[in-house]
Write an enzyme that holds these catalytic residues in place. Sequence first.
Site, PDB file in Angstrom:
ATOM      1  N   PHE A  51       0.808  -1.227   0.000  1.00  0.00           N
ATOM      2  CA  PHE A  51       0.000   0.000   0.000  1.00  0.00           C
ATOM      3  C   PHE A  51       0.837   1.270   0.000  1.00  0.00           C
ATOM      4  CE2 PHE A  51       0.074  -1.799   4.317  1.00  0.00           C
ATOM      5  CZ  PHE A  51       0.745  -0.803   5.010  1.00  0.00           C
ATOM      6  N   GLY A  54       1.246   3.701  -3.214  1.00  0.00           N
ATOM      7  CA  GLY A  54       0.292   4.737  -3.591  1.00  0.00           C
ATOM      8  C   GLY A  54      -0.217   5.581  -2.441  1.00  0.00           C
ATOM      9  N   HIS A  55       0.234   5.292  -1.208  1.00  0.00           N
ATOM     10  CA  HIS A  55      -0.288   6.017  -0.024  1.00  0.00           C
ATOM     11  C   HIS A  55       0.864   6.458   0.850  1.00  0.00           C
ATOM     12  CE1 HIS A  55      -2.760   6.760   3.602  1.00  0.00           C
ATOM     13  NE2 HIS A  55      -3.756   6.869   2.732  1.00  0.00           N
ATOM     14  N   PHE A  56       1.495   7.452   0.609  1.00  0.00           N
ATOM     15  CA  PHE A  56       1.469   8.378  -0.520  1.00  0.00           C
ATOM     16  C   PHE A  56       2.858   8.396  -1.127  1.00  0.00           C
ATOM     17  CE2 PHE A  56      -1.517   9.992   2.680  1.00  0.00           C
ATOM     18  CZ  PHE A  56      -2.684  10.031   1.956  1.00  0.00           C
ATOM     19  N   VAL A  61       2.519   6.739   4.430  1.00  0.00           N
ATOM     20  CA  VAL A  61       1.722   6.727   5.649  1.00  0.00           C
ATOM     21  C   VAL A  61       0.789   5.518   5.574  1.00  0.00           C
ATOM     22  CG1 VAL A  61      -0.037   7.963   6.978  1.00  0.00           C
ATOM     23  CG2 VAL A  61       1.794   9.250   5.868  1.00  0.00           C
TER      24      VAL A  61
END
Length: 154
Positions: A51, A54-56, A61
């Site tokens: 994850f 893409g986050h971020f 985070v």
Amino acid sequence: MSDTVRPLPNIRDIFTLLPHRYPFLMVDRVIEFQPGVLLRAIKNVTINEPFFQGHFPGLPVMPGVLILEAMAQTGGLFIGQSQDEPLGDRVFLFSGMDNVRFRKPVVPGDQLVLTCTEARRKFNLWKMRAMAEVDGRKVAEADLSAAVVERSAL
């Protein structure tokens, strides 16, 4: 719920109690357990988590919903281990959350310490209190509810 002392669940027990697998298993290890009273587990957060791409980008985070999922999985272990009889062909399904608060971002390198307490049961519905900490500081908390249901009913 029995007051008998039980050994800490190991990774094989976690696989037996939770249906989750990579990349969605959010509990690495159980570090404390008192049947019906408390279960404390850890999730090591690494930059390798899918994850974070893409986050971020440039500011990794951990999504709050995944912290909440880690707390829910800890609750599943807590209830599964606290029952006098094994879950067998039943599964623990997260069914609700109240009083959710996110207090601090979780980033790669953090170790989430996940705690579930105050388990209460009415029929097949369970309610409990969950908290996530990093370095002794609360990062999230919630009141969670879940149901234990027959796998064949899904």
